[in-house]
Motif scaffolding. Sequence first.
Motif, mmCIF file in Angstrom:
data_model
loop_
_atom_site.group_PDB
_atom_site.id
_atom_site.type_symbol
_atom_site.label_atom_id
_atom_site.label_comp_id
_atom_site.label_asym_id
_atom_site.label_seq_id
_atom_site.Cartn_x
_atom_site.Cartn_y
_atom_site.Cartn_z
ATOM 1 N N ASN A 363 0.842 -1.196 0.000
ATOM 2 C CA ASN A 363 0.000 0.000 0.000
ATOM 3 C C ASN A 363 0.878 1.247 0.000
ATOM 4 O OD1 ASN A 363 -1.930 1.969 0.341
ATOM 5 N ND2 ASN A 363 -3.092 0.832 1.864
ATOM 6 N N GLN A 365 -0.495 4.246 -0.993
ATOM 7 C CA GLN A 365 -1.463 5.325 -1.152
ATOM 8 C C GLN A 365 -1.015 6.564 -0.388
ATOM 9 O OE1 GLN A 365 -5.462 4.170 -0.288
ATOM 10 N NE2 GLN A 365 -5.369 2.292 -1.490
ATOM 11 N N SER A 387 -0.289 -0.711 -4.744
ATOM 12 C CA SER A 387 -1.426 0.214 -4.729
ATOM 13 C C SER A 387 -0.886 1.637 -4.640
ATOM 14 C CB SER A 387 -2.341 -0.091 -3.538
ATOM 15 O OG SER A 387 -3.407 0.826 -3.490
ATOM 16 N N VAL A 388 -1.009 2.390 -5.728
ATOM 17 C CA VAL A 388 -0.393 3.720 -5.817
ATOM 18 C C VAL A 388 -1.434 4.817 -5.909
ATOM 19 C CG1 VAL A 388 1.750 2.895 -6.825
ATOM 20 C CG2 VAL A 388 -0.169 3.441 -8.316
ATOM 21 N N SER A 389 -2.633 4.564 -5.458
ATOM 22 C CA SER A 389 -3.680 5.580 -5.485
ATOM 23 C C SER A 389 -3.268 6.766 -4.622
ATOM 24 C CB SER A 389 -4.996 4.995 -4.975
ATOM 25 O OG SER A 389 -6.010 5.962 -4.988
ATOM 26 N N PHE A 411 1.075 -2.495 -10.829
ATOM 27 C CA PHE A 411 0.387 -1.347 -10.249
ATOM 28 C C PHE A 411 -1.118 -1.596 -10.260
ATOM 29 C CE2 PHE A 411 4.366 0.383 -11.908
ATOM 30 C CZ PHE A 411 4.831 1.062 -10.793
ATOM 31 N N CYS A 412 -1.762 -1.349 -9.141
ATOM 32 C CA CYS A 412 -3.217 -1.499 -9.053
ATOM 33 C C CYS A 412 -3.815 -0.186 -8.555
ATOM 34 C CB CYS A 412 -3.594 -2.670 -8.147
ATOM 35 S SG CYS A 412 -2.838 -2.656 -6.507
ATOM 36 N N ILE A 413 -4.778 0.308 -9.324
ATOM 37 C CA ILE A 413 -5.449 1.572 -9.018
ATOM 38 C C ILE A 413 -6.944 1.324 -9.100
ATOM 39 C CG2 ILE A 413 -5.774 3.968 -9.741
ATOM 40 C CD1 ILE A 413 -2.965 3.913 -10.856
ATOM 41 N N ASN A 419 -6.608 9.926 -9.922
ATOM 42 C CA ASN A 419 -5.365 9.185 -10.173
ATOM 43 C C ASN A 419 -4.836 9.371 -11.591
ATOM 44 O OD1 ASN A 419 -5.045 7.742 -7.592
ATOM 45 N ND2 ASN A 419 -6.962 6.743 -8.173
ATOM 46 N N LEU A 423 -0.991 8.226 -13.029
ATOM 47 C CA LEU A 423 -0.865 7.338 -14.188
ATOM 48 C C LEU A 423 -0.038 8.003 -15.286
ATOM 49 C CD1 LEU A 423 -4.470 5.857 -14.344
ATOM 50 C CD2 LEU A 423 -2.367 4.570 -13.968
ATOM 51 N N THR A 445 -4.215 0.237 -18.300
ATOM 52 C CA THR A 445 -4.921 0.370 -17.021
ATOM 53 C C THR A 445 -5.756 1.636 -16.988
ATOM 54 O OG1 THR A 445 -3.146 -0.829 -15.890
ATOM 55 C CG2 THR A 445 -4.600 0.519 -14.531
ATOM 56 N N LYS A 446 -5.190 2.718 -17.487
ATOM 57 C CA LYS A 446 -5.919 3.989 -17.509
ATOM 58 C C LYS A 446 -7.181 3.891 -18.357
ATOM 59 C CE LYS A 446 -5.269 8.819 -18.861
ATOM 60 N NZ LYS A 446 -4.294 9.805 -19.403
#
Length: 767
Positions: A363, A365, A387-389, A411-413, A419, A423, A445-446
């Motif tokens: 995490n 974030q 998790s880079v939110s 990477f999971c967003i 965000n 990205l 992902t975006k």
Amino acid sequence: MHNLFFQRRGTQRLNAKVHRGVSLRTSALYFSARRFANAFLCVLILLLFLPLPAWAAQPERTPLTLELLQERLRTPTLREGNLTIDLQKMVIDLRPENASFRDAFYQLLRKELGAKPLGLDLSYTLILGDFVGSDLGLRTPLYAKAIAPIFTATEQKELESLRFVCLESLAMSTTGYAYALPNSKDCRSLLGTESTPASEIAVFRGVLILVQTRFNGEVKFSNTFFLQSVDAQGATFLQPTNWTESRFARPVSFISANFKQPSNFQGSIFFEKANFKKIKFQEFADFQGSIFEKIANFNQATFKQSAKFNSVQWQGNADFSDVDFANQVQFTKADFNQFLFLTEANFEQAVSFREAEFNQLVNLQGANILNQADFSDARFGREACLSVSGLTFNSNQAKILGNPGEIGKMFCIPTLQGNQNILRNLGQNFRQQQQVADANELEYTKQRLRLIEFGRRLTATNINSASVASLIKLGFSAPQAQAIAHRRLLKPFRNSSELFTIADIDLEKYTQLSQDVQRLVARHRLIVGETLSIGEWLLLAWSWLALSVLLLLSGYGTNFWLVFGVGGLAIAYFGLLFWLVDRFRRLHPVPIIPTSYETISILLSFSVLEFFSLLAIFRNAAQPWLTLGCLFIIIVPVPMALLIRLYQQGRYHNLMNVSYFTEDGTFRQLRLLIGRLPVIPRNQTFRERYMPLLCDRRWNWLNYYDFSLNNLVKLGFNDIRLRDEHLPGIISALAWYQWSLGLIYITLVLWTLSRTIPGLNLLIYLK
């Protein structure tokens, strides 16, 4: 006389004014002084009666003498069910010039603490000189057969737990993770069969309390086994501390402790929770090779200098939330079996996770990366991701490193909102490092998150346009739905939190409404935004459809092998269709059907092409079955409808025994046929130039794949086209349909190549 009278009156008035002014100034000074005195008195009262801050609250300490020490040893106090030697609020002088007292101090305490499990309380004590805490423990060999006569059954279990950890670490080291623990002295003793002088360890059998203790000299607890808890909340260590290869069988707390000089916890084991919350490391901190069996809490800690957590095993959650790393920090070869929390952490210098292993979520974030984060050769489990939110990251100043083609997938967003900037920065970071595959993965992902956002806006209920009945179906009560309808007439809702401002809601209703709204938003059943008109809804639906096709068939231009598999599937399919309509014409009265050799050849080649195309799709598509479904909708319904209609109505035209397909007989070569159309022009010259295919040749079935390749990719070995006379319109429509799809497909291929090959995506770099 008259003038003299007025002069006297003027003089009297002037004197009165002067006297009045002096009196006013004197009064003002008096009241100012009085106010100052009152304020000073209030401050004095506050200082006398209010509690002092921590830095000013210095406890009164009593110098420890041998007589006082012996008295405290004879009368231990009971604290939380444990007998404890009370040495609180003392001044203990262990400096070299007080050697006689120092030797007696260690001797007396060692004798009492080793005989029975007594605790030691040094809270609020000032210790002068070096404190060798390991000398207070019971020195005993850890050779397995020598443990039983010394310790109780409970203590033997604690030592056996250490043996289990040693065996586990040894097993992991044989699989490629060379942790330092199996080479430690106590592990060699527990795993060995003979006792040696170097295999002894100091065992501290009771609790150790160091609350607000101040150590002016070095602190040495190396190779010490703490069988009970260690509480060092608020302790201050002015000189280096040594906890090398220490073992903590119970919870340990260093909350708000302050390490002014280097601290060494290398090779230590924490069997229970280790709490380092709000701790301050002013100098180098070394935790290399340590093991945390339970939760490790470093929340709000401060590392002023470099810190090393290399080869550390984190069996429980590792919490580094709100930690400030002012210098370099290393987690090289660390093993995180549970969650790693780096929420709101601040990395001012480089952080390294090289060769680390993550089995759960990392995490990040709200974290702030100002220099470099290195994830090279790191291994991620199936449930692990970054998790880079909300991550603060500027690609012009900082870098995130990782294995090319792998790190971008980690990477999971959860949402696109809030965000987009991270990205964009992450994508630019990998493009600057020529890691195009990772940059494209982030772009995918975006766009996937954007597709989800489009779907929500199309299908979810908009709070600003939903009817009262729709709101009730969502779970709102009738009064709440009426209140929402009345509120949006005055002012539209801008976010879901404004729903809580509607009237006639008490605390219980507010709690229930909050839970309902969060549940509906999480399930994508409720949105808050502007009301869409029919035209806007249709445009949004078209955008959703186009974006879905791009994501399914090409990964939004990021996966060439996926595009290759889609094209191979379509080429083989249409090639089979064209062979079928040309070679299988009728059964009666005179059959016009292909030979068995030709049938076997075309079906076998079709199977091979389909196999490799499907292999490419399943290896590269994120959702292969949806990709196949999308491709099925595009290439199957229309051609199948035309084919069924063709065989229903039959064929009754001239030149029934001549192929519908012709080839340019002037030359044979591999050509790029961008401007080619599928039907030859209606001119006698072209009819003489383009000759019908030779159906009696054994290799003739290859020409149908060539024609399909010409239509879809605009590339072929021969210029094969349909004849212009005696040609059923359905066959012509089928060829034109594939040719139209070919325009879209070749555009998709070129766009994908421009995004996946570094030499072709210069325009992307310049953005």
